[in-house]
Design a protein around this motif. Structure first.
Motif, mmCIF file in Angstrom:
data_model
loop_
_atom_site.group_PDB
_atom_site.id
_atom_site.type_symbol
_atom_site.label_atom_id
_atom_site.label_comp_id
_atom_site.label_asym_id
_atom_site.label_seq_id
_atom_site.Cartn_x
_atom_site.Cartn_y
_atom_site.Cartn_z
ATOM 1 N N PHE A 161 0.835 -1.202 0.000
ATOM 2 C CA PHE A 161 0.000 0.000 0.000
ATOM 3 C C PHE A 161 0.865 1.246 0.000
ATOM 4 N N GLY A 162 0.452 2.245 -0.731
ATOM 5 C CA GLY A 162 1.112 3.548 -0.706
ATOM 6 C C GLY A 162 0.081 4.626 -0.969
ATOM 7 N N GLN A 163 0.430 5.862 -0.627
ATOM 8 C CA GLN A 163 -0.523 6.951 -0.830
ATOM 9 C C GLN A 163 0.175 8.302 -0.859
ATOM 10 N N ASP A 164 -0.547 9.261 -1.436
ATOM 11 C CA ASP A 164 -0.139 10.664 -1.405
ATOM 12 C C ASP A 164 -1.360 11.428 -0.923
ATOM 13 N N VAL A 165 -1.211 12.174 0.154
ATOM 14 C CA VAL A 165 -2.335 12.844 0.788
ATOM 15 C C VAL A 165 -2.072 14.340 0.880
ATOM 16 N N GLN A 166 -2.955 15.102 0.292
ATOM 17 C CA GLN A 166 -2.936 16.558 0.408
ATOM 18 C C GLN A 166 -4.263 16.934 1.053
ATOM 19 N N ALA A 167 -4.273 17.043 2.375
ATOM 20 C CA ALA A 167 -5.515 17.263 3.107
ATOM 21 C C ALA A 167 -5.214 17.917 4.447
ATOM 22 N N CYS A 168 -6.282 18.328 5.127
ATOM 23 C CA CYS A 168 -6.146 18.888 6.466
ATOM 24 C C CYS A 168 -5.709 17.784 7.431
ATOM 25 N N ALA A 169 -5.445 18.144 8.657
ATOM 26 C CA ALA A 169 -4.991 17.167 9.652
ATOM 27 C C ALA A 169 -5.988 16.035 9.838
ATOM 28 N N LEU A 170 -7.284 16.301 9.718
ATOM 29 C CA LEU A 170 -8.287 15.246 9.855
ATOM 30 C C LEU A 170 -8.196 14.248 8.703
ATOM 31 N N GLY A 171 -8.026 14.755 7.494
ATOM 32 C CA GLY A 171 -7.851 13.875 6.341
ATOM 33 C C GLY A 171 -6.559 13.082 6.439
ATOM 34 N N GLN A 172 -5.524 13.714 6.924
ATOM 35 C CA GLN A 172 -4.246 13.022 7.101
ATOM 36 C C GLN A 172 -4.359 11.941 8.172
ATOM 37 N N ALA A 173 -5.067 12.235 9.246
ATOM 38 C CA ALA A 173 -5.255 11.247 10.308
ATOM 39 C C ALA A 173 -6.057 10.054 9.788
ATOM 40 N N SER A 174 -7.093 10.330 9.014
ATOM 41 C CA SER A 174 -7.891 9.265 8.421
ATOM 42 C C SER A 174 -7.025 8.393 7.516
ATOM 43 N N ALA A 175 -6.185 9.033 6.703
ATOM 44 C CA ALA A 175 -5.289 8.304 5.799
ATOM 45 C C ALA A 175 -4.287 7.448 6.581
ATOM 46 N N ALA A 176 -3.807 7.962 7.695
ATOM 47 C CA ALA A 176 -2.863 7.197 8.511
ATOM 48 C C ALA A 176 -3.541 5.974 9.125
ATOM 49 N N LEU A 177 -4.775 6.140 9.599
ATOM 50 C CA LEU A 177 -5.506 4.999 10.162
ATOM 51 C C LEU A 177 -5.808 3.961 9.092
ATOM 52 N N LEU A 178 -6.148 4.418 7.913
ATOM 53 C CA LEU A 178 -6.353 3.505 6.792
ATOM 54 C C LEU A 178 -5.080 2.702 6.545
ATOM 55 N N ALA A 179 -3.968 3.397 6.416
ATOM 56 C CA ALA A 179 -2.694 2.755 6.086
ATOM 57 C C ALA A 179 -2.241 1.765 7.158
ATOM 58 N N ARG A 180 -2.454 2.098 8.400
ATOM 59 C CA ARG A 180 -2.011 1.229 9.496
ATOM 60 C C ARG A 180 -2.699 -0.138 9.500
ATOM 61 N N HIS A 181 -3.901 -0.195 8.912
ATOM 62 C CA HIS A 181 -4.699 -1.417 9.046
ATOM 63 C C HIS A 181 -5.180 -1.991 7.716
ATOM 64 N N ILE A 182 -4.653 -1.532 6.593
ATOM 65 C CA ILE A 182 -5.151 -1.986 5.302
ATOM 66 C C ILE A 182 -4.514 -3.285 4.812
ATOM 67 N N ILE A 183 -3.299 -3.559 5.221
ATOM 68 C CA ILE A 183 -2.628 -4.777 4.753
ATOM 69 C C ILE A 183 -3.433 -5.998 5.221
ATOM 70 N N GLY A 184 -3.710 -6.885 4.265
ATOM 71 C CA GLY A 184 -4.487 -8.086 4.555
ATOM 72 C C GLY A 184 -5.985 -7.917 4.373
ATOM 73 N N ARG A 185 -6.431 -6.722 4.025
ATOM 74 C CA ARG A 185 -7.865 -6.458 3.850
ATOM 75 C C ARG A 185 -8.276 -6.691 2.393
ATOM 76 N N SER A 186 -9.502 -7.156 2.223
ATOM 77 C CA SER A 186 -10.064 -7.350 0.885
ATOM 78 C C SER A 186 -10.741 -6.062 0.414
ATOM 79 N N ALA A 187 -11.033 -6.007 -0.883
ATOM 80 C CA ALA A 187 -11.745 -4.858 -1.439
ATOM 81 C C ALA A 187 -13.088 -4.680 -0.743
ATOM 82 N N GLY A 188 -13.780 -5.781 -0.453
ATOM 83 C CA GLY A 188 -15.069 -5.706 0.229
ATOM 84 C C GLY A 188 -14.963 -5.146 1.628
ATOM 85 N N GLU A 189 -13.948 -5.535 2.349
ATOM 86 C CA GLU A 189 -13.747 -5.018 3.705
ATOM 87 C C GLU A 189 -13.465 -3.516 3.682
#
Length: 142
Positions: free
Chosen positions: A56-84
């Protein structure tokens, strides 16, 4: 700046995005933009043989809330399916819109609950999950 909205946990998450740079050769990518706030998120994924996110990789241009959301996504996305990922995105969207009371089961999202009363911030928070869901879906179609 609201202390409740931009709390220390949100700010700590926002500073961790460098841990997930864009991929040089992803299986699929997706970009989402908000016309409301100007946030932009690009997500890259590569799936394993079982259709789960392996890289997984990403580029985020957002406020701190968007960045926090992106960080939470990244921390837990490995091993997840598209449906999840799609389910997590839908739960987050419904919570922010007020159509459901649960923010979903994605670990850590409760740190963003104070943003529910700030509709102008919702798109920025949703974009990482929406982009990831689209990228994972595209990767499964290849």
């Amino acid at each position: 700046m609201s202390a409740g909205l931009y709390n220390i946990d949100v700010l700590r998450l926002a500073t961790s995005l460098a841990d997930w740079p864009r991929l040089s050769d992803p299986q699929a990518s997706a970009e989402k933009k908000s016309v409301v706030c100007g946030s932009r998120v690009t997500v890259d994924v590569t799936l394993d043989e079982n259709g789960r996110v392996a890289v997984f990789g990403q580029d985020v241009q957002a406020c701190a809330l968007g960045q926090a959301s992106a960080a939470l996504l990244a921390r837990h996305i490995i091993g997840r399916s598209a449906g999840e990922i799609e389910d997590a995105s839908a739960a987050l969207k419904g919570f922010l819109a007020g159509t459901n009371e649960s923010i979903g089961e994605w670990p850590g999202l409760e740190v963003l609950t104070s943003a529910r009363g700030y509709p102008a911030r919702h798109a920025s928070i949703r974009l990482p999950f929406e982009a990831a869901a689209e990228a994972a879906k595209l990767a499964t179609e290849r």
